[in-house]
Design an enzyme around this catalytic site. Structure first.
Site, PDB file in Angstrom:
ATOM      1  N   GLU A 101       0.844  -1.189   0.000  1.00 57.57           N
ATOM      2  CA  GLU A 101       0.000   0.000   0.000  1.00 57.57           C
ATOM      3  C   GLU A 101       0.883   1.245   0.000  1.00 57.57           C
ATOM      4  O   GLU A 101       1.932   1.279   0.665  1.00 57.57           O
ATOM      5  CB  GLU A 101      -0.894  -0.009   1.243  1.00 57.57           C
ATOM      6  CG  GLU A 101      -1.815   1.181   1.356  1.00 57.57           C
ATOM      7  CD  GLU A 101      -2.584   1.200   2.682  1.00 57.57           C
ATOM      8  OE1 GLU A 101      -3.667   1.819   2.721  1.00 57.57           O
ATOM      9  OE2 GLU A 101      -2.102   0.597   3.670  1.00 57.57           O
ATOM     10  N   LYS A 201     -10.236   0.613  -0.933  1.00 52.03           N
ATOM     11  CA  LYS A 201     -10.150   0.412   0.514  1.00 52.03           C
ATOM     12  C   LYS A 201     -11.376   0.961   1.229  1.00 52.03           C
ATOM     13  O   LYS A 201     -11.785   2.106   1.011  1.00 52.03           O
ATOM     14  CB  LYS A 201      -8.873   1.070   1.051  1.00 52.03           C
ATOM     15  CG  LYS A 201      -8.592   0.786   2.523  1.00 52.03           C
ATOM     16  CD  LYS A 201      -7.274   1.421   2.929  1.00 52.03           C
ATOM     17  CE  LYS A 201      -6.954   1.166   4.392  1.00 52.03           C
ATOM     18  NZ  LYS A 201      -5.693   1.842   4.800  1.00 52.03           N
ATOM     19  N   CYS A 234      -4.507  -3.370   4.331  1.00 54.81           N
ATOM     20  CA  CYS A 234      -4.058  -2.827   5.611  1.00 54.81           C
ATOM     21  C   CYS A 234      -5.091  -2.928   6.731  1.00 54.81           C
ATOM     22  O   CYS A 234      -5.415  -4.008   7.192  1.00 54.81           O
ATOM     23  CB  CYS A 234      -3.590  -1.389   5.410  1.00 54.81           C
ATOM     24  SG  CYS A 234      -2.493  -0.780   6.721  1.00 54.81           S
TER      25      CYS A 234
END
EC number: 3.5.1.12
Length: 565
Positions: A101, A201, A234
Site C-alpha cells: 500500500e 479500501k 491494511c
C-alpha cells in the site's frame, strides 16, 4: 555484501505437512534463512508467489501542490524499483507478485495535494481493458500502463496499490464537493496485462485524501494456477467487511494484502497479525508492507497455517523480495477432538480442568487432577496496566509451573504452564474485554501472556522484542465471539507455529511447547464486530496517525499539532 533479515520457519510441520513453502527462494542480496526449506513436491500442487517490502521514495513535502508531470517523475522512481523486482521474480518462475500500500505515491497528502498523483480508474467489471496494449484509451492512466506492462514483461499476475479518481455528478448524493471520488485502490493485472479487478479500501485509517466507496467492494479474482484469491488492504484486516465476508466463500484459499502497517507490540506487529489471520482461516496470506523503519513500518510475508516466510527489519533501509512455493490447498492446524496431543499429560490436565472432572479441583493456588502432580503457585496479586492503549487486568506469572485465571467483564482467561527454568524476567497473564477507543473504535476480547518491559507491574504491556523465558502452556478463554486470532511471537521477532489452536467445551484455546527462543507474546485476540464500529473521526486531517510526526516536520502549524495530539 548486504545482509537481509529474512526468516524461514518450518516449526510444527512434519515431512508430510511440508507442502506449503518448499524450495526457499528469496531474491535479494545476502539472504539469510533461519532454516533451510527443502522438500520434494509436485509442481501441480504449488504455485510460486512473491511479495516485495518496498523502501519507497517519498515526495519531500506531501502538502505541496505539484503538477501531474512532477507527480509522475516521483512515482516513476518507485515504479522503476517495482519493475526491477518483477524481472528478478520472473527469473524464479513467480506467477503472482504483491506490492505494498502507498508504495508508488507515498502518504500524508491532503485531498488536494494528492490529486496530481491519481490515475483515472474505469471499472474492470464494466470495461475490459489492457492498459499496456491500449495506452491511449483513457487519460491520466500512466501508472496503470506501467503496471500492466510489468505484468506482461514478467509473465505474472501483479497486485499493486495506487491512488485513483472517479468523476461524479452533483445529483449523486455521495459526490464530494470537488466533483470527484478519490480512492485508495488495489489493482490486479493478469500475466497478459489485462486489468482483472480493483479493490477500493473500505476501512480508511486517518486518510483524509481518500473516500471510502459508498458500497463495500468484495473482490475475488480467479487465477489459472491457484484458483480464487481475495484482496483487501491494511486496516481492513481488523474488520468484518470486506475481509471476513470474503472468506465465507470456501473456494477462497489465498489472500493478497498490500499494507502500510506500523508495528505495535505486544499484540499487533505486522507479521504477527498476518500469520494469525492465515492460521485462523486456514488460508495462504501474501502480505507486502512498506519498509520505513523510522515510522515503525516493516513486516511482510508469505504465510500459511503451518509455517511462514517473513521479513522484519528495523535496522536497515532496503527493500526485500520474498519468493516461495505455496501450496494450492493449504493444510490447517490440528484443532480439538482428533488431536494427538490428547495423550500428552499436560493436554490431559487441560481437558480435565475444562471438563470440571470431579477428581480435578481448581483454584487460584493449585490444581489437583486425579492424583497428578500439584501445580503450586503463590496467590497472585491482580493489577492493571496499559497495553495497546487499553486497560488490561493482569496477574503475574511466577514459578516453574502453575494454573492461573484472570477475568474482566464477561471474559475469563486461563493459563496452565510449565517452565524448564525460571528467567529473571516478569511475565503476566492479561485480559481485556471492552471497546478499544484509541486510533479507532472497535470491540476487542483478548487473553495475552506477555513478557513485561521490566520487573515492575507497570511495565507489563510495553513494547519489547527480546526475551529468554520459555514456556510450555495452554492458554484459553470463554470468548463471546468465534473470530479469534492466535498470536505467537518469540525473541527477535520470530514467528512460532502453535501445536494446537481451536475450541474445546466452548473455550478457544492455544497450545504450545518447544519454543525456539524466549516468549514475547502468546495471545488469543478476539474481535466482536457487531459491538463496535470503526470511526474515522480525524478523517479530514489527511494524516495517518502513526505518520503524523513526519508531517509535523514539514508543517509546524500549532493548530495541526493540537489536532494530532
Amino acid at each position: 555484501m548486504q545482509t537481509l533479515f529474512m526468516v524461514c520457519i518450518m516449526s510444527g510441520a512434519s515431512s508430510q505437512l511440508a507442502l506449503f513453502l518448499c524450495g526457499c527462494y528469496v531474491a535479494a542480496l545476502g539472504v539469510h534463512a533461519e532454516e533451510p526449506c527443502v522438500a520434494e513436491t509436485q509442481e501441480a500442487e504449488h504455485y510460486v508467489a512473491a511479495v516485495y517490502e518496498h523502501q519507497l521514495i517519498l515526495t519531500p513535502n506531501p502538502l505541496a501542490l505539484v503538477s501531474r508531470k512532477q507527480a509522475l517523475e516521483l512515482m516513476n522512481q518507485n515504479l522503476d524499483i517495482y519493475e526491477q523486482q518483477v524481472m528478478i521474480a520472473a527469473q524464479k518462475g513467480v506467477q503472482i507478485i504483491v506490492f505494498p500500500e502507498d508504495g508508488i505515491h507515498g502518504f500524508n497528502f491532503t485531498r488536494t495535494s494528492v490529486y496530481p498523483f491519481l490515475d483515472f480508474m474505469p471499472s474492470p467489471r464494466l470495461v475490459r481493458w489492457n492498459p499496456c496494449l491500449e495506452p491511449h484509451r483513457f487519460s491520466d492512466t500512466e501508472v496503470l500502463q506501467r503496471l500492466s506492462c510489468m505484468a506482461v514483461k514478467g509473465d505474472m499476475f501483479l497486485v499493486a496499490n495506487l491512488g485513483t479518481k472517479q468523476p461524479c455528478q452533483s445529483n449523486d448524493p455521495g459526490c464530494p464537493n470537488d466533483g470527484r471520488y478519490q480512492f485508495n485502490t488495489n489493482v490486479v493485472f493478469s500475466n497478459n496485462g489485462t486489468l482483472v479487478d480493483r479493490y477500493r479500501k473500505h476501512n480508511l485509517y486517518f486518510e483524509g485524501a481518500f473516500d471510502a466507496p459508498l458500497k463495500v467492494d468484495h473482490v475475488i479474482f480467479d487465477t489459472p494456477f491457484a484458483g480464487k484469491f481475495g484482496i483487501f488492504t491494511c486496516f481492513d484486516i481488523l474488520f468484518f467487511d470486506p475481509a471476513i465476508r470474503l472468506l465465507r466463500d470456501s473456494e477462497v484459499k489465498h489472500v493478497v494484502y498490500p499494507t502500510a502497517w506500523m508495528n505495535q507490540l505486544p499484540l499487533l506487529a505486522a507479521i504477527q497479525i498476518q500469520r494469525a489471520f492465515a492460521i485462523a482461516f486456514g488460508i495462504n496470506f501474501l502480505a507486502a508492507n512498506i519498509h520505513h523503519p523510522s515510522l515503525g513500518m516493516t513486516g511482510s510475508g508469505i504465510h500459511s497455517p503451518l509455517k511462514s516466510f517473513w521479513h522484519h527489519d528495523m535496522e536497515t533501509s532496503r527493500g526485500h523480495l520474498i519468493i516461495a512455493q505455496v501450496a494450492k490447498n493449504p493444510l490447517g492446524l490440528t484443532g480439538t477432538e482428533n488431536a494427538t496431543g490428547k495423550t500428552d499429560p499436560s493436554h490431559s490436565k487441560f481437558l480435565e480442568i475444562l471438563a470440571g472432572d470431579p477428581y480435578c479441583e481448581k483454584d487460584a493456588q493449585e490444581v489437583h487432577c486425579d492424583g497428578a502432580t500439584k501445580w503450586n503457585v503463590n496467590t497472585p496479586p491482580i493489577f492493571h496496566s496499559e497495553m495497546m492503549y487499553d486497560n488490561f487486568t493482569l496477574v503475574p506469572v511466577w514459578g516453574k509451573e502453575g494454573y492461573l485465571r484472570v477475568c474482566a467483564n464477561d471474559l475469563c482467561c486461563y493459563l496452565l504452564y510449565q517452565r524448564p527454568t525460571v528467567s529473571k524476567e516478569l511475565y503476566a497473564l492479561g485480559v481485556f474485554d471492552g471497546l478499544h477507543t484509541v486510533h479507532g473504535t472497535y470491540y476487542v476480547q483478548a487473553c495475552a501472556l506477555v513478557k513485561c518491559g521490566g520487573l515492575g507491574f507497570d511495565t507489563c504491556g510495553q513494547e519489547i522484542t527480546e526475551a529468554t523465558g520459555r514456556f510450555e502452556f495452554h492458554l484459553w478463554g470463554n470468548f463471546s465471539t468465534s473470530y479469534i486470532f492466535p498470536l505467537l511471537l518469540t525473541s527477535g521477532m520470530t514467528l512460532e507455529t502453535p501445536d494446537q489452536f481451536g475450541w474445546e467445551n466452548d473455550y478457544s484455546f492455544l497450545r504450545k511447547s518447544g519454543l525456539s527462543s524466549g516468549l514475547v507474546t502468546a495471545a488469543l485476540y478476539g474481535r466482536l464486530y457487531e459491538r463496535g464500529r470503526w470511526r474515522n473521526d480525524l478523517d479530514r486531517v489527511g494524516c495517518f496517525m502513526h505518520q503524523c510526526l513526519f508531517v509535523l516536520k514539514v508543517v509546524t502549524s500549532q493548530a495541526l499539532f493540537s489536532i494530532f495530539y
